[in-house]
Each structure stands twice: as C-alpha cells, then as structure tokens.
Design an enzyme around this catalytic site. Structure first.
Site, mmCIF file in Angstrom:
data_model
loop_
_atom_site.group_PDB
_atom_site.id
_atom_site.type_symbol
_atom_site.label_atom_id
_atom_site.label_comp_id
_atom_site.label_asym_id
_atom_site.label_seq_id
_atom_site.Cartn_x
_atom_site.Cartn_y
_atom_site.Cartn_z
ATOM 1 N N ASP A 6 25.589 37.290 41.441
ATOM 2 C CA ASP A 6 25.114 38.159 40.356
ATOM 3 C C ASP A 6 23.921 38.933 40.883
ATOM 4 O OD1 ASP A 6 23.798 39.206 38.106
ATOM 5 O OD2 ASP A 6 23.000 37.237 37.530
ATOM 6 N N THR A 10 16.402 43.392 40.432
ATOM 7 C CA THR A 10 15.272 42.672 41.034
ATOM 8 C C THR A 10 15.751 41.500 41.880
ATOM 9 O OG1 THR A 10 13.991 43.253 39.065
ATOM 10 C CG2 THR A 10 13.026 41.618 40.549
ATOM 11 N N ASN A 11 16.592 40.657 41.285
ATOM 12 C CA ASN A 11 17.019 39.436 41.980
ATOM 13 C C ASN A 11 18.529 39.312 42.057
ATOM 14 O OD1 ASN A 11 14.443 38.138 42.516
ATOM 15 N ND2 ASN A 11 14.255 37.974 40.299
ATOM 16 N N THR A 12 18.964 38.596 43.092
ATOM 17 C CA THR A 12 20.380 38.279 43.252
ATOM 18 C C THR A 12 20.537 36.769 43.206
ATOM 19 O OG1 THR A 12 20.725 40.245 44.595
ATOM 20 C CG2 THR A 12 22.380 38.522 44.785
ATOM 21 N N VAL A 13 21.471 36.307 42.366
ATOM 22 C CA VAL A 13 21.696 34.871 42.194
ATOM 23 C C VAL A 13 23.053 34.494 42.792
ATOM 24 C CG1 VAL A 13 21.909 33.003 40.508
ATOM 25 C CG2 VAL A 13 20.284 34.878 40.093
ATOM 26 N N PRO A 108 27.796 46.179 35.004
ATOM 27 C CA PRO A 108 28.694 45.031 35.125
ATOM 28 C C PRO A 108 28.065 43.742 34.590
ATOM 29 C CG PRO A 108 28.010 45.817 37.302
ATOM 30 C CD PRO A 108 27.568 46.840 36.295
ATOM 31 N N ASP A 109 26.739 43.603 34.717
ATOM 32 C CA ASP A 109 26.087 42.392 34.193
ATOM 33 C C ASP A 109 26.279 42.286 32.679
ATOM 34 O OD1 ASP A 109 24.455 44.688 33.966
ATOM 35 O OD2 ASP A 109 22.595 43.548 34.077
ATOM 36 N N ARG A 110 26.330 43.418 32.008
ATOM 37 C CA ARG A 110 26.496 43.395 30.557
ATOM 38 C C ARG A 110 27.933 43.021 30.196
ATOM 39 N NH1 ARG A 110 24.135 48.805 28.246
ATOM 40 N NH2 ARG A 110 23.735 47.483 26.443
HETATM 41 N N1 LIG Z 1 6.979 32.160 32.257
HETATM 42 C C1 LIG Z 1 7.204 33.220 33.020
HETATM 43 N N2 LIG Z 1 6.233 34.119 33.248
HETATM 44 C C2 LIG Z 1 6.446 35.197 34.000
HETATM 45 N N3 LIG Z 1 7.625 35.476 34.600
HETATM 46 C C3 LIG Z 1 8.613 34.620 34.419
HETATM 47 C C4 LIG Z 1 8.474 33.462 33.632
HETATM 48 N N4 LIG Z 1 9.659 32.803 33.631
HETATM 49 C C5 LIG Z 1 10.488 33.546 34.382
HETATM 50 N N5 LIG Z 1 9.872 34.633 34.846
HETATM 51 C C6 LIG Z 1 10.434 35.704 35.642
HETATM 52 O O1 LIG Z 1 11.675 36.004 35.112
HETATM 53 C C7 LIG Z 1 12.536 36.389 36.153
HETATM 54 C C8 LIG Z 1 13.868 35.788 35.946
HETATM 55 O O2 LIG Z 1 14.540 36.690 35.202
HETATM 56 P P1 LIG Z 1 16.037 37.037 35.434
HETATM 57 O O3 LIG Z 1 16.624 36.320 36.553
HETATM 58 O O4 LIG Z 1 16.666 36.943 34.116
HETATM 59 O O5 LIG Z 1 15.898 38.570 35.779
HETATM 60 P P2 LIG Z 1 15.603 39.254 37.146
HETATM 61 O O6 LIG Z 1 16.315 38.531 38.212
HETATM 62 O O7 LIG Z 1 14.133 39.435 37.317
HETATM 63 O O8 LIG Z 1 16.226 40.653 36.797
HETATM 64 P P3 LIG Z 1 17.568 41.298 37.332
HETATM 65 O O9 LIG Z 1 18.660 40.376 36.947
HETATM 66 O O10 LIG Z 1 17.607 42.597 36.611
HETATM 67 O O11 LIG Z 1 17.391 41.409 38.796
HETATM 68 C C9 LIG Z 1 11.977 35.888 37.452
HETATM 69 O O12 LIG Z 1 11.836 36.986 38.325
HETATM 70 C C10 LIG Z 1 10.628 35.315 37.097
HETATM 71 O O13 LIG Z 1 9.628 35.926 37.875
HETATM 72 C C1 LIG Z 2 20.749 48.184 32.201
HETATM 73 C C2 LIG Z 2 20.868 47.423 33.514
HETATM 74 C C3 LIG Z 2 19.893 47.991 34.528
HETATM 75 C C4 LIG Z 2 20.503 45.963 33.215
HETATM 76 O O1 LIG Z 2 20.637 45.178 34.346
HETATM 77 C C5 LIG Z 2 22.335 47.487 34.048
HETATM 78 O O2 LIG Z 2 23.177 46.891 33.133
HETATM 79 C C6 LIG Z 2 22.781 48.892 34.307
HETATM 80 O O3 LIG Z 2 22.447 49.458 35.319
HETATM 81 N N1 LIG Z 2 23.588 49.472 33.357
HETATM 82 C C7 LIG Z 2 24.174 50.776 33.472
HETATM 83 C C8 LIG Z 2 24.171 51.522 32.172
HETATM 84 C C9 LIG Z 2 24.793 50.810 30.996
HETATM 85 O O4 LIG Z 2 24.925 49.595 30.989
HETATM 86 O O5 LIG Z 2 25.152 51.487 30.015
HETATM 87 K K LIG Z 3 20.050 38.974 35.323
#
Ligand SMILES: Nc1ncnc2c1ncn2[C@@H]1O[C@H](COP(=O)(O)OP(=O)(O)OP(=O)(O)O)[C@@H](O)[C@H]1O
Ligand SMILES: CC(C)(CO)[C@@H](O)C(=O)NCCC(=O)O
Ligand SMILES: [K+]
Length: 257
Positions: A6, A10-13, A108-110
């Site tokens: 995923d 910001t991050n990849t899981v 796609p995440d949505r």
């Molecule tokens: N208590 C907290 N305070 C601050 N930041 C937090 C806390 N708990 C989690 N986080 C942050 O939330 C993020 C985890 O969020 P999530 O994985 O949902 O989204 P993301 O990976 O940052 O975003 P994306 O999926 O768009 O790349 C982590 O980057 C972490 O830094």
């Molecule tokens: C809104 C984000 C950035 C959330 O990760 C992603 O779902 C995205 O790039 N969406 C494209 C536009 C849309 O979902 O309508």
């Molecule tokens: K996410």
C-alpha cells in the site's frame, strides 16, 4: 503467501498475508527513485531479522504515486517471479462499482478502503482515512464507491503553517488541554486539533444528511485514535483496513482470472 503493498504519498506499507492473517507489516517512506533491488534488500533483511522464511507467490499493489509502480512491478517480477495485480490498472477488477463523474481517476487507496469497509462492515459507510490527505469515502448500500471528500491531512496542515509563516515552528499534533492557547505551539495545536474535530463532525453529518440513510463511520490511519479519544466520532477503527482491502481484491482477481 501474498505480499500486499500500500503505497501512499508519505509512507509505503508492506504486509505479508498467510491466508488467514498478516504475519508481518513493515513501513518505509515513499520515494519514487527507489529501485526494485533496493526494495528487495530492505524487505529481505527485515524478513531475515524476524525469521520469516516464507515464499511469496502473489503480489498486489495500490499506489497513489504513479511513478513508483514501475519499480514495484520489476521488484515482483525479478524477486518473486510473479506479475503483480495493480489496483486501478488494466487486469485488476474490483468487487464493487465505482459511480463517479466520467474521467475521474479515484485514488486507488480510496477504492481499496471501500472494498475493505464493505467486506468487513457492509454497506452505507463513511470511511475516514488519516493519511497525507484526510479522505472520506462514501460507500453505498451495495458496496459501490459513490464519491467523498478530500481534506488536507493533519500533519500537512501543521507543516503548511510552518512552511508559510516565518515565526511558526514545526509542531507535532496532540490533543491540547485548552482551546485558548497561551503559547505559539499550543495555539497551533489547538487550531489543527479542534479544527479537525469540527471538520470530521461537520463532514460526516452532511454526508449522512445527503445520503439519507443510516451510516456507519469507519476510521483508519495512525491519527484516528487521537481524535476518537476526545469525542465519539467513529463507530469502528481498523488500522489494517487498506491492507485488508488488498487481500480481498487479490482473492477476487485470482478467483476470476
Ligand atoms: N500520535 C501521533 N502523533 C503524531 N503523528 C502520529 C501519531 N500517530 C501516528 N502518527 C503519524 O501518522 C502516520 C501514519 O499515518 P498513515 O499511515 O495512516 O498515513 P501516512 O502513511 O502518513 O500517509 P499516506 O498513506 O498518505 O502515505 C505516521 O506517519 C505517523 O507519523
Ligand atoms: C487523495 C489521496 C492523495 C489520498 O491518499 C489519493 O487518494 C489520491 O491521490 N486520489 C486521487 C483523486 C481522487 O481520489 O479523487
Ligand atoms: K494510508
């Protein structure tokens, strides 16, 4: 075994699914420059460290960053000898409808969150994902994605203040004790925290009114518990929602191919 990837802005899981549960989950920052070989060095060393000696035979990818997909495809092909399923790309079908304006490329995440939400909780849902952006995905009675809301992410909002205003520092989100801040950091935290509580409540209330049916609110993402602590905003929290959706979509595609 299935490797579910995923990739957010910001991050990849990376998660490994053994057919019944996730046996491991690892997180790395998203960088489009990373090569297939770099992914493998990183993943294989974590697997060795945790003594996870399994054979990966299937790979599924959801990426909100188009540029990373190429190297993830090479990674799956070179190291696991498999062609990955890529959500939103040719060759990947979804078990739910997508009813949006023509020409809209829904993240796609949505779509994955929609599939996961419907699989776990049924229809008529609002899925709130606290990632780089905060997204609200509306899931219809039959599981279809019918649209939603995109708001600036929590950390992005704080970072934007810091970037744009010379006197505002970098601040982490936390729940402030008071609304009236008596120092700069407390003022910024209050603005984003309480502003966000209001945002979530208002958007969910308006979606429910517009949808006209009872809806469950499902949350995912690291920051959901922080907001839930303060007020009863969500009916369910599921930290693995996106990974779960990838498992469901993978099974659906392998069965239908
Ligand atoms: N208590 C907290 N305070 C601050 N930041 C937090 C806390 N708990 C989690 N986080 C942050 O939330 C993020 C985890 O969020 P999530 O994985 O949902 O989204 P993301 O990976 O940052 O975003 P994306 O999926 O768009 O790349 C982590 O980057 C972490 O830094
Ligand atoms: C809104 C984000 C950035 C959330 O990760 C992603 O779902 C995205 O790039 N969406 C494209 C536009 C849309 O979902 O309508
Ligand atoms: K996410």
């Amino acid at each position: 075994m299935l490797l579910a990837i995923d990739c957010g802005n910001t991050n990849t899981v990376f998660s490994i699914w053994d057919g019944e549960r996730f046996i491991a989950t690892w997180r790395t920052s998203t960088e489009w420059q990373r090569t297939a070989d770099q992914y493998y060095v990183w993943l294989s060393s974590l697997m060795a460290f945790q003594k996870i000696d399994v054979e990966i035979t299937e790979v599924i990818v959801s990426s909100t960053v188009p540029r990373v997909v190429f190297n993830l495809r090479v990674f799956a092909d070179r190291y696991f000898n498999t062609r990955p399923i890529v959500v939103g790309k040719e060759g990947c079908v979804l078990p739910v409808d997508v009813r949006v304006d023509e020409g809209t490329a829904v993240g796609p995440d949505r779509l994955v969150n929609t599939v996961a939400g419907y699989d776990l909780y049924g229809g008529d849902l609002i899925v709130v994902d606290f990632g780089t952006a905060t997204t609200f995905d509306v899931v219809d009675r039959d599981g279809a994605y019918i649209g939603g809301v995109i708001a600036p992410g929590v950390n992005l909002s704080l970072e934007a203040l810091h970037q744009a205003a010379a006197a505002l520092p970098h601040v982490d989100i936390t729940k402030p004790q008071m609304v009236i801040g008596t120092n700069t950091v407390a003022c910024m935290q209050s603005g984003v925290f309480w502003g966000y509580i209001g945002l979530i409540k208002e958007i969910c209330a308006r979606i429910k009114a517009e949808h006209g049916r009872e809806m469950k609110v499902i949350s995912t993402g690291g920051l959901a518990p922080l907001f839930q602590q303060s007020e009863d905003l969500f009916d369910e929290f599921n930290d693995d929602l996106t990974s779960h959706g990838l498992v469901v979509i993978n099974a659906y595609n392998r069965k239908n191919s």
